[in-house]
Write an enzyme that holds these catalytic residues in place. Structure first.
Site, PDB file in Angstrom:
ATOM      1  N   MET A   1      -0.030  -7.129   7.782  1.00 20.11           N
ATOM      2  CA  MET A   1      -0.899  -8.073   7.507  1.00 20.11           C
ATOM      3  C   MET A   1      -0.052  -9.601   6.688  1.00 20.11           C
ATOM      4  O   MET A   1      -0.574  -9.847   5.643  1.00 20.11           O
ATOM      5  CB  MET A   1      -2.308  -8.379   7.702  1.00 20.11           C
ATOM      6  CG  MET A   1      -3.012  -7.264   8.472  1.00 20.11           C
ATOM      7  SD  MET A   1      -4.370  -6.906   7.850  1.00 20.11           S
ATOM      8  CE  MET A   1      -5.078  -5.935   9.305  1.00 20.11           C
ATOM      9  N   SER A   2       1.376  -8.852   5.805  1.00 21.65           N
ATOM     10  CA  SER A   2       1.532  -9.063   4.969  1.00 21.65           C
ATOM     11  C   SER A   2       2.888  -9.262   4.971  1.00 21.65           C
ATOM     12  O   SER A   2       3.656  -9.705   6.437  1.00 21.65           O
ATOM     13  CB  SER A   2       1.402  -8.594   4.069  1.00 21.65           C
ATOM     14  OG  SER A   2       2.526  -7.189   4.272  1.00 21.65           O
TER      15      SER A   2
ATOM     16  N   ASN B   1      -0.388   4.588   9.793  1.00 15.27           N
ATOM     17  CA  ASN B   1      -1.386   5.049  11.371  1.00 15.27           C
ATOM     18  C   ASN B   1      -0.160   4.039  12.870  1.00 15.27           C
ATOM     19  O   ASN B   1       0.190   3.314  12.636  1.00 15.27           O
ATOM     20  CB  ASN B   1      -2.584   4.518  11.028  1.00 15.27           C
ATOM     21  CG  ASN B   1      -2.581   2.575  11.225  1.00 15.27           C
ATOM     22  OD1 ASN B   1      -2.023   2.821   9.734  1.00 15.27           O
ATOM     23  ND2 ASN B   1      -2.628   2.148  12.029  1.00 15.27           N
TER      24      ASN B   1
ATOM     25  N   HIS C   1      -9.440   1.329   6.781  1.00 15.34           N
ATOM     26  CA  HIS C   1      -8.546   1.113   5.403  1.00 15.34           C
ATOM     27  C   HIS C   1      -8.561   2.186   4.742  1.00 15.34           C
ATOM     28  O   HIS C   1      -7.048   2.946   4.347  1.00 15.34           O
ATOM     29  CB  HIS C   1      -9.175   0.048   4.618  1.00 15.34           C
ATOM     30  CG  HIS C   1      -8.267  -0.485   3.150  1.00 15.34           C
ATOM     31  ND1 HIS C   1      -7.615  -1.184   3.892  1.00 15.34           N
ATOM     32  CD2 HIS C   1      -8.854  -0.403   2.513  1.00 15.34           C
ATOM     33  CE1 HIS C   1      -5.979  -1.176   2.319  1.00 15.34           C
ATOM     34  NE2 HIS C   1      -7.934  -0.577   1.282  1.00 15.34           N
TER      35      HIS C   1
ATOM     36  N   HIS D   1      -5.208  -2.311  -4.392  1.00 13.12           N
ATOM     37  CA  HIS D   1      -3.839  -3.097  -4.549  1.00 13.12           C
ATOM     38  C   HIS D   1      -4.386  -3.704  -6.139  1.00 13.12           C
ATOM     39  O   HIS D   1      -5.038  -4.868  -6.216  1.00 13.12           O
ATOM     40  CB  HIS D   1      -4.225  -4.377  -4.145  1.00 13.12           C
ATOM     41  CG  HIS D   1      -2.969  -4.263  -2.447  1.00 13.12           C
ATOM     42  ND1 HIS D   1      -2.010  -5.045  -2.277  1.00 13.12           N
ATOM     43  CD2 HIS D   1      -3.658  -4.165  -1.294  1.00 13.12           C
ATOM     44  CE1 HIS D   1      -1.698  -4.606  -1.228  1.00 13.12           C
ATOM     45  NE2 HIS D   1      -2.671  -3.939  -0.847  1.00 13.12           N
TER      46      HIS D   1
ATOM     47  N   HIS E   1      -3.052 -12.270   0.211  1.00 11.03           N
ATOM     48  CA  HIS E   1      -2.880 -11.591   1.357  1.00 11.03           C
ATOM     49  C   HIS E   1      -3.308 -13.334   2.425  1.00 11.03           C
ATOM     50  O   HIS E   1      -5.027 -13.236   1.678  1.00 11.03           O
ATOM     51  CB  HIS E   1      -3.773 -10.589   2.585  1.00 11.03           C
ATOM     52  CG  HIS E   1      -3.038  -9.437   2.335  1.00 11.03           C
ATOM     53  ND1 HIS E   1      -3.243  -8.725   0.709  1.00 11.03           N
ATOM     54  CD2 HIS E   1      -1.962  -8.175   2.532  1.00 11.03           C
ATOM     55  CE1 HIS E   1      -3.152  -7.741   0.954  1.00 11.03           C
ATOM     56  NE2 HIS E   1      -1.750  -7.473   1.830  1.00 11.03           N
TER      57      HIS E   1
ATOM     58  N   ALA F   1       2.446  -1.200   4.602  1.00 10.06           N
ATOM     59  CA  ALA F   1       2.098  -0.286   5.113  1.00 10.06           C
ATOM     60  C   ALA F   1       1.627  -0.766   6.733  1.00 10.06           C
ATOM     61  O   ALA F   1       0.961  -2.051   6.392  1.00 10.06           O
ATOM     62  CB  ALA F   1       0.863   0.536   4.592  1.00 10.06           C
TER      63      ALA F   1
ATOM     64  N   SER G   1       0.913  -1.308  -0.235  1.00 14.84           N
ATOM     65  CA  SER G   1       0.129   0.402   0.050  1.00 14.84           C
ATOM     66  C   SER G   1       0.528   1.441  -0.473  1.00 14.84           C
ATOM     67  O   SER G   1       1.373   0.973   0.885  1.00 14.84           O
ATOM     68  CB  SER G   1      -0.626   0.086   1.393  1.00 14.84           C
ATOM     69  OG  SER G   1      -1.681  -1.330   1.288  1.00 14.84           O
TER      70      SER G   1
ATOM     71  N   TYR H   1      -5.418 -13.339   4.819  1.00 15.74           N
ATOM     72  CA  TYR H   1      -6.491 -13.187   5.254  1.00 15.74           C
ATOM     73  C   TYR H   1      -7.210 -12.925   4.038  1.00 15.74           C
ATOM     74  O   TYR H   1      -9.329 -12.829   3.689  1.00 15.74           O
ATOM     75  CB  TYR H   1      -6.935 -11.646   5.956  1.00 15.74           C
ATOM     76  CG  TYR H   1      -6.796 -10.125   5.404  1.00 15.74           C
ATOM     77  CD1 TYR H   1      -7.472  -9.399   4.040  1.00 15.74           C
ATOM     78  CD2 TYR H   1      -5.022  -9.643   5.604  1.00 15.74           C
ATOM     79  CE1 TYR H   1      -7.498  -9.108   3.383  1.00 15.74           C
ATOM     80  CE2 TYR H   1      -5.108  -8.520   4.773  1.00 15.74           C
ATOM     81  CZ  TYR H   1      -5.861  -8.225   3.374  1.00 15.74           C
ATOM     82  OH  TYR H   1      -5.299  -7.387   3.135  1.00 15.74           O
ATOM     83  N   GLU H   2      -7.644 -12.873   3.507  1.00 12.02           N
ATOM     84  CA  GLU H   2      -7.943 -13.279   1.689  1.00 12.02           C
ATOM     85  C   GLU H   2      -8.617 -14.524   1.369  1.00 12.02           C
ATOM     86  O   GLU H   2      -9.366 -14.832   0.589  1.00 12.02           O
ATOM     87  CB  GLU H   2      -7.306 -12.729   0.623  1.00 12.02           C
ATOM     88  CG  GLU H   2      -6.521 -11.016   0.193  1.00 12.02           C
ATOM     89  CD  GLU H   2      -5.896 -10.363  -1.201  1.00 12.02           C
ATOM     90  OE1 GLU H   2      -6.686 -10.429  -2.000  1.00 12.02           O
ATOM     91  OE2 GLU H   2      -5.372 -10.932  -0.566  1.00 12.02           O
TER      92      GLU H   2
HETATM   93  N1  HPA Z   1      -2.208  -3.318  11.850  1.00  9.49           N
HETATM   94  C1  HPA Z   1      -2.404  -3.607  10.916  1.00  9.49           C
HETATM   95  N2  HPA Z   1      -2.200  -3.480  10.095  1.00  9.49           N
HETATM   96  C2  HPA Z   1      -2.052  -2.274   9.222  1.00  9.49           C
HETATM   97  C3  HPA Z   1      -2.310  -1.343  10.074  1.00  9.49           C
HETATM   98  C4  HPA Z   1      -2.572  -1.363  11.400  1.00  9.49           C
HETATM   99  O1  HPA Z   1      -2.403  -0.954  12.532  1.00  9.49           O
HETATM  100  N3  HPA Z   1      -1.851  -0.305   9.466  1.00  9.49           N
HETATM  101  C5  HPA Z   1      -1.793  -0.490   8.290  1.00  9.49           C
HETATM  102  N4  HPA Z   1      -1.683  -2.076   8.535  1.00  9.49           N
END
Ligand code: HPA
Length: 274
Positions: free
Chosen positions: A212-213, A236, A248, A62, A84, A114, A31, A86-87
């Site tokens: 998450m990756s 963030n 997101h 993506h 990912h 990200a 991202s 989670y997909e």
């Molecule tokens: N947590 C998990 N995955 C993320 C986050 C987060 O705060 N920000 C961007 N990807």
């Protein structure tokens, strides 16, 4: 779970025929770096959806394709969009694109993402060089029968993120006047963001950022003997560190805002690999 070598050879053959070059450097554009491909002198692109037996990215923001081209005069293959866990794909499919790049001849892999900042000295918009990871909360992508043609059964993980590559990234950052934080990336499955209690746990065990990756891809890449470098855009601060709820859209926006700095850093880094 185990790698289907024949499936991989087949997919790799399909991509190789269309690549038009044979890069030694691979970049996974997370991202915020999806637009990086526009900086490249593009040679060819191959959509994941056209590759036999290949998983497709279903996440908004993506795209799903390999782009072959030159960055800073150096041939690279870029993944615009990743898959990912989670997909819903099994881990062996999640790391199939990583393995395909290794099979294509990539020797150095830059993973970008990200991530949520856990280290309290971080702020949204920072870039973190990954020094190590915690992948113990996701299934290991090497679970299942080992295929010795790809790597050994019990690969060493004492230096997943290559120290020489890290030095090059730090040098590229200082040349561009970009501050580069350093820290440990923890991978969780998602897709829900973490709770504040989970973030406190991750902080206690030494994680600096969460996402998450990436860690699973780094494991598969190291299994095949690739050198790995990782960069996280802190999009963030993680849950509970600031009082604002996560979305997101916020992640995407922060990534877009930092894209220019991130792009300049990656360009400088690739230039050092040529
Ligand atoms: N947590 C998990 N995955 C993320 C986050 C987060 O705060 N920000 C961007 N990807």
């Amino acid at each position: 779970m185990s790698v289907n070598y024949e499936k991989l050879v087949n997919a790799c053959g399909y991509v190789r025929e269309r690549a038009g070059c044979s890069p030694k450097i691979g970049i996974v554009l997370g991202s915020g770096l999806g637009g990086f491909a526009e900086e490249a002198e593009i040679i060819s692109s191959v959509n994941y959806s056209d590759i036999p037996d290949f998983p497709r990215s279903t996440v908004e923001g993506h795209k799903g394709r390999f782009i072959f081209g030159k960055v800073s005069g150096v041939e690279v293959v870029m993944m615009q969009g990743r898959v990912h866990y989670y997909e819903g794909y099994p881990m062996e499919d999640v790391v199939m694109p990583t393995r395909l790049m290794g099979m294509l001849g990539v020797e150095t892999l830059l993973l970008t993402n990200a991530a949520g900042g856990i280290d309290r000295s971080f702020k949204a918009g920072d870039i973190m060089l990954i020094t190590d990871h915690i992948a113990a909360f996701v299934p290991n992508p090497l679970i299942g029968k080992n295929d010795d043609r790809l790597g050994v059964r019990f690969p060493d993980m004492s230096e997943v993120y290559d120290i020489t590559l890290r030095e090059k990234a730090l040098a590229a950052a200082s040349e561009h006047g970009t501050e580069l934080k350093q820290g440990i990336y923890a991978q969780l499955t998602g897709p829900s963001y973490e709770t504040p209690a989970e973030i406190r746990m991750l902080e206690t065990i030494g994680a600096s950022a969460v996402g998450m990756s990436t860690a699973c891809e780094a494991i598969a890449a190291r299994h095949m003997g690739l050198k790995v470098c990782g960069l996280s855009l802190i999009s963030n601060m993680a849950a509970g560190i600031n009082s604002t709820p996560l979305s997101h859209e916020e992640v995407q926006q922060a990534a877009d805002d930092a894209a220019e700095r991130f792009t300049a850093l990656v360009k400088g880094f690739i230039g050092k690999l040529g």
